[in-house]
Design an enzyme around this catalytic site. Sequence first.
Site, PDB file in Angstrom:
ATOM      1  N   ASP A   1       0.298  -1.578  -0.337  1.00 24.10           N
ATOM      2  CA  ASP A   1       0.131  -0.073  -0.214  1.00 24.10           C
ATOM      3  C   ASP A   1       1.224   1.220  -0.416  1.00 24.10           C
ATOM      4  O   ASP A   1       2.298   0.936   0.852  1.00 24.10           O
ATOM      5  CB  ASP A   1      -1.069   0.121   1.415  1.00 24.10           C
ATOM      6  CG  ASP A   1      -2.242   0.727   1.301  1.00 24.10           C
ATOM      7  OD1 ASP A   1      -2.448   1.565   0.220  1.00 24.10           O
ATOM      8  OD2 ASP A   1      -2.771   1.330   2.222  1.00 24.10           O
TER       9      ASP A   1
ATOM     10  N   HIS B   1       2.845   3.265  -8.681  1.00 24.79           N
ATOM     11  CA  HIS B   1       2.459   1.973  -9.211  1.00 24.79           C
ATOM     12  C   HIS B   1       3.751   1.500 -10.124  1.00 24.79           C
ATOM     13  O   HIS B   1       3.713   0.470  -9.517  1.00 24.79           O
ATOM     14  CB  HIS B   1       1.434   1.954 -10.019  1.00 24.79           C
ATOM     15  CG  HIS B   1      -0.073   1.968  -8.868  1.00 24.79           C
ATOM     16  ND1 HIS B   1      -0.376   2.087  -7.699  1.00 24.79           N
ATOM     17  CD2 HIS B   1      -1.186   2.812  -9.197  1.00 24.79           C
ATOM     18  CE1 HIS B   1      -1.720   1.881  -7.562  1.00 24.79           C
ATOM     19  NE2 HIS B   1      -2.371   2.707  -8.343  1.00 24.79           N
TER      20      HIS B   1
ATOM     21  N   LEU C   1      10.906 -20.394  -3.989  1.00 26.92           N
ATOM     22  CA  LEU C   1       8.938 -19.927  -3.698  1.00 26.92           C
ATOM     23  C   LEU C   1       8.273 -20.068  -4.209  1.00 26.92           C
ATOM     24  O   LEU C   1       8.045 -20.141  -5.805  1.00 26.92           O
ATOM     25  CB  LEU C   1       9.961 -18.061  -3.570  1.00 26.92           C
ATOM     26  CG  LEU C   1       8.278 -17.249  -3.438  1.00 26.92           C
ATOM     27  CD1 LEU C   1       8.452 -17.107  -2.203  1.00 26.92           C
ATOM     28  CD2 LEU C   1       9.398 -16.201  -4.119  1.00 26.92           C
TER      29      LEU C   1
HETATM   30  C1  IPE Z   1      -5.238  -2.164  -0.162  1.00 24.58           C
HETATM   31  O1  IPE Z   1      -5.524  -1.621  -0.831  1.00 24.58           O
HETATM   32  C2  IPE Z   1      -5.312  -3.225  -1.667  1.00 24.58           C
HETATM   33  C3  IPE Z   1      -4.518  -3.404  -2.262  1.00 24.58           C
HETATM   34  C4  IPE Z   1      -2.989  -2.921  -1.609  1.00 24.58           C
HETATM   35  C5  IPE Z   1      -4.209  -4.649  -3.491  1.00 24.58           C
HETATM   36  P1  IPE Z   1      -6.356  -0.526  -0.660  1.00 24.58           P
HETATM   37  O2  IPE Z   1      -5.457   1.053  -1.325  1.00 24.58           O
HETATM   38  O3  IPE Z   1      -7.133  -0.418  -1.957  1.00 24.58           O
HETATM   39  O4  IPE Z   1      -6.936  -0.583   0.006  1.00 24.58           O
HETATM   40  P2  IPE Z   1      -7.802   1.090   0.978  1.00 24.58           P
HETATM   41  O5  IPE Z   1      -9.401   0.758   0.313  1.00 24.58           O
HETATM   42  O6  IPE Z   1      -7.362   2.219   1.627  1.00 24.58           O
HETATM   43  O7  IPE Z   1      -8.127   0.021   2.603  1.00 24.58           O
HETATM   44  C1  IPE Z   2      -1.635   0.146  -2.981  1.00 24.11           C
HETATM   45  O1  IPE Z   2      -1.274   1.532  -3.648  1.00 24.11           O
HETATM   46  C2  IPE Z   2      -1.718  -0.396  -4.720  1.00 24.11           C
HETATM   47  C3  IPE Z   2      -3.421  -0.829  -5.259  1.00 24.11           C
HETATM   48  C4  IPE Z   2      -4.144  -0.681  -4.356  1.00 24.11           C
HETATM   49  C5  IPE Z   2      -3.826  -0.878  -6.573  1.00 24.11           C
HETATM   50  P1  IPE Z   2      -2.415   1.902  -3.357  1.00 24.11           P
HETATM   51  O2  IPE Z   2      -3.060   2.943  -5.260  1.00 24.11           O
HETATM   52  O3  IPE Z   2      -3.593   2.043  -2.409  1.00 24.11           O
HETATM   53  O4  IPE Z   2      -1.790   3.970  -2.697  1.00 24.11           O
HETATM   54  P2  IPE Z   2      -2.432   5.143  -2.118  1.00 24.11           P
HETATM   55  O5  IPE Z   2      -3.074   3.924  -0.297  1.00 24.11           O
HETATM   56  O6  IPE Z   2      -3.383   5.531  -2.095  1.00 24.11           O
HETATM   57  O7  IPE Z   2      -0.766   5.726  -1.270  1.00 24.11           O
HETATM   58 MG    MG Z   3      -3.962   2.787   0.248  1.00 19.56          MG
END
Ligand code: IPE
Ligand code: IPE
Ligand code: MG
Length: 246
Positions: free
Chosen positions: A18, A35, A129
């Site tokens: 995240d 990303h 792995l």
């Molecule tokens: C959870 O992250 C999903 C992934 C890392 C793929 P999100 O950023 O989508 O989660 P919320 O919405 O903050 O809970």
């Molecule tokens: C996690 O990073 C990746 C995905 C959920 C695809 P985020 O895109 O949720 O990044 P933040 O949480 O908005 O910073």
């Molecule tokens: Mg996120």
Amino acid sequence: MENLDLNRLPKHIAIIMDGNGRWAQEKGQDRLYGHFHGVQSVRNIVEAASEIGIKYLTLYAFSTENWDRPAAEVTGLMSLFVDTIAKEVPDLHKNNIKLHFIGNLSLLPDDAKAALENATLTTANNTGLELIIALSYSSRWELIQAIKNIAEKVQNGQMQPDDIQEATLEAALSTSAFPDPELMIRTSGEYRISNFLLYQLAYAELYFTETRWPDFRKKDLMEAILDFQSRERRFGKTSLQVQTND
Ligand code: IPE
Ligand code: IPE
Ligand code: MG
């Protein structure tokens, strides 16, 4: 790394990757830039896990709920998956890594489905792995699928409601071939599970770090494992029982 006890490594580590979006925005960039850089971390962490001898690594890459993001971000993420898988599979294969994908894959665009199938087939006989990518995944979706599957067996007379055990449910989950994660890591300073492996994480040690995913590297993984090794896992027993193996 030298402080790690290689005899007490978690067999299975699960990671909620995240913070990509915030990482990019803090640099005045578009979320997709984050990303894109997150892929570097994936490469680094997969390599590290493989090197130290972790057997299973599950990475949460895209949740069912993430489909609700702006269309441009979703499209960008999908093409990043397709490109990354195509680019990385030869090296993963060379490193004896076996790929699995869990989630509602039927929702993915056709080119992504083809890329996943190809990656799974190419690496199917590898013995190193096991890398499990959760894609279009949510735990509640997974549990509903499992319950439907069991209900059908009951309806067909293959089993009775009373026959349903923990093992019955576990066998019906998309993770049936893997042990439960012992360590779950979430980056970026969010303290929640976000619909990830709700059943499987029942006794996982949870580790949260402020580090955004694109900055997460080998040393951060080692710190998480060191922290894991400092914990006493009691599984409902008392500390004394655990220490005396009673
Ligand atoms: C959870 O992250 C999903 C992934 C890392 C793929 P999100 O950023 O989508 O989660 P919320 O919405 O903050 O809970
Ligand atoms: C996690 O990073 C990746 C995905 C959920 C695809 P985020 O895109 O949720 O990044 P933040 O949480 O908005 O910073
Ligand atoms: Mg996120």
